[in-house]
Write a protein that holds these residues in place. Sequence first.
Motif, PDB file in Angstrom:
ATOM      1  N   GLN A 114       3.223   2.164   9.529  1.00 24.44           N
ATOM      2  CA  GLN A 114       2.936   2.367   8.115  1.00 24.44           C
ATOM      3  C   GLN A 114       1.545   1.898   7.684  1.00 24.44           C
ATOM      4  O   GLN A 114       1.142   2.156   6.551  1.00 24.44           O
ATOM      5  N   THR A 117      -0.779   4.316   5.996  1.00 25.73           N
ATOM      6  CA  THR A 117      -0.547   4.775   4.625  1.00 25.73           C
ATOM      7  C   THR A 117      -1.803   4.799   3.759  1.00 25.73           C
ATOM      8  O   THR A 117      -2.039   5.787   3.055  1.00 25.73           O
ATOM      9  N   VAL A 137       8.603   4.814  -0.285  1.00 28.73           N
ATOM     10  CA  VAL A 137       8.739   4.215   1.045  1.00 28.73           C
ATOM     11  C   VAL A 137      10.213   3.934   1.296  1.00 28.73           C
ATOM     12  O   VAL A 137      10.895   3.361   0.440  1.00 28.73           O
ATOM     13  N   PHE A 142      10.159  -5.318   3.057  1.00 31.69           N
ATOM     14  CA  PHE A 142       8.870  -5.084   2.402  1.00 31.69           C
ATOM     15  C   PHE A 142       7.764  -5.585   3.325  1.00 31.69           C
ATOM     16  O   PHE A 142       7.805  -6.744   3.767  1.00 31.69           O
ATOM     17  N   LEU A 144       4.947  -6.995   3.069  1.00 33.29           N
ATOM     18  CA  LEU A 144       4.063  -7.827   2.262  1.00 33.29           C
ATOM     19  C   LEU A 144       3.871  -9.160   2.964  1.00 33.29           C
ATOM     20  O   LEU A 144       4.845  -9.763   3.431  1.00 33.29           O
ATOM     21  N   TRP A 156       0.551  -4.039   5.467  1.00 34.09           N
ATOM     22  CA  TRP A 156      -0.178  -2.910   4.898  1.00 34.09           C
ATOM     23  C   TRP A 156       0.059  -2.762   3.400  1.00 34.09           C
ATOM     24  O   TRP A 156      -0.848  -2.355   2.666  1.00 34.09           O
ATOM     25  N   LEU A 157       1.256  -3.110   2.925  1.00 38.96           N
ATOM     26  CA  LEU A 157       1.541  -2.947   1.505  1.00 38.96           C
ATOM     27  C   LEU A 157       0.771  -3.964   0.674  1.00 38.96           C
ATOM     28  O   LEU A 157       0.293  -3.644  -0.421  1.00 38.96           O
ATOM     29  N   LEU A 171       5.246   3.584  -7.426  1.00 38.31           N
ATOM     30  CA  LEU A 171       5.694   3.070  -6.134  1.00 38.31           C
ATOM     31  C   LEU A 171       7.213   2.922  -6.158  1.00 38.31           C
ATOM     32  O   LEU A 171       7.769   2.303  -7.073  1.00 38.31           O
ATOM     33  N   ILE A 173      10.587   1.933  -3.490  1.00 37.78           N
ATOM     34  CA  ILE A 173      11.054   1.439  -2.196  1.00 37.78           C
ATOM     35  C   ILE A 173      12.542   1.736  -2.100  1.00 37.78           C
ATOM     36  O   ILE A 173      13.326   1.317  -2.955  1.00 37.78           O
TER      37      ILE A 173
END
Length: 377
Positions: A114, A117, A137, A142, A144, A156-157, A171, A173
């Motif tokens: 990911q 992205t 997503v 997550f 994060l 990546w987030l 966004l 999830i």
Amino acid sequence: MELQHYFEPFKGQVAKLSGFAPGEALGQQVAFFKGESDWFGLEGIKVVVLGLDQQADLLRYHLYALRGFEQTAWLGDVGNLKGRSLNDRYRALRDALGWFRKRGQVVLLLGGSQDYTPAILKGMADAQMQPRVNLAVADHRFDLEPGAPDLSPQGWLSYLLQEEAKLLGELSILGWQRYLVSPWQEASLTRKYACLLRLGDLRGKGFDEVEVVLRGTDFLGVDMGVVKGQPLFPGTVAPNGLEPHEACRMFWYAGMSPRLSVSALFALPEGQVNEALLGAEVVWHFFDGYLGRLPDYPEEESGRYKKYLVPLDALDEPLCFVRNLQNDRWWMQTGVQAEDVYLPCSRSDFRLALRNMLPERLWRFLMRRDEIRQAGL
């Protein structure tokens, strides 16, 4: 742009299923890139398959053995992305996606992780001449990380929200599991007014909400880890997650969505045949949905849509809902003139409004727009 240098053609084998007559398997309906520049000028290709790593080839082995469709000359396979370094691959993917999207082609990405992205969103923004992309997503957790943002599969987030926030519209999830998410991670996305639908929210009739979300989405990124039975901790598999048929249904909705232009199936397990077969069936359902894709957006002159005005104490003017009389899909008017005049919603949002309650979906949308304006993004 000489795109032929960006890709390695697919040269692998394809499985064979008994009982298929010549020409009936999907692989015999695909225009494969073989290294020639003329491929990129082929007319009629509506969907392009693009691999991000070698795991995509194992999925192709099963995918192209499955049943084909009545339509022909609509599907192309450009092979796998090349690049000496990860940054080279990010840049190549951005360029290629921008090129495909400017031609109006839908892109399906296979493999990789990911952290691609942000490059995907940049390519889409380049092609659409608009700065923001609505992102959905599907993942069990997550990605994060606290501290400095890191463009990695695990962070990546964080990078996207901190370093490339101007790319992001809405966004969502989908399918996350709360015991795998820290309080800090959940609070971070709640503050961003993200739509957070846990695994339990999608059970039973709750899965209908996926269609509503994807109707307003530009890019869907699905981590295979969201599906039950995928690797979780070293030596273990996840006891919970989306059922395989639910993953197929999610991609069918993605294919059906008139707005959704890029989808990805990330984190394909290395060398695992059963998971590759599941991935192939998931992707097949995307194609099946795409071939049934029809324009669906409120237009008064069409006669297919009916308006409902609901007064709310929280709003100065009545909230306008619109229903498609043919398929019972719903929208509500946001009051934001320049963009997203109609927000996809469900009948349950309409019922909430009838009880003088502001739908959470609309509240998140308006709060997110205020946040963007105040930040000057």
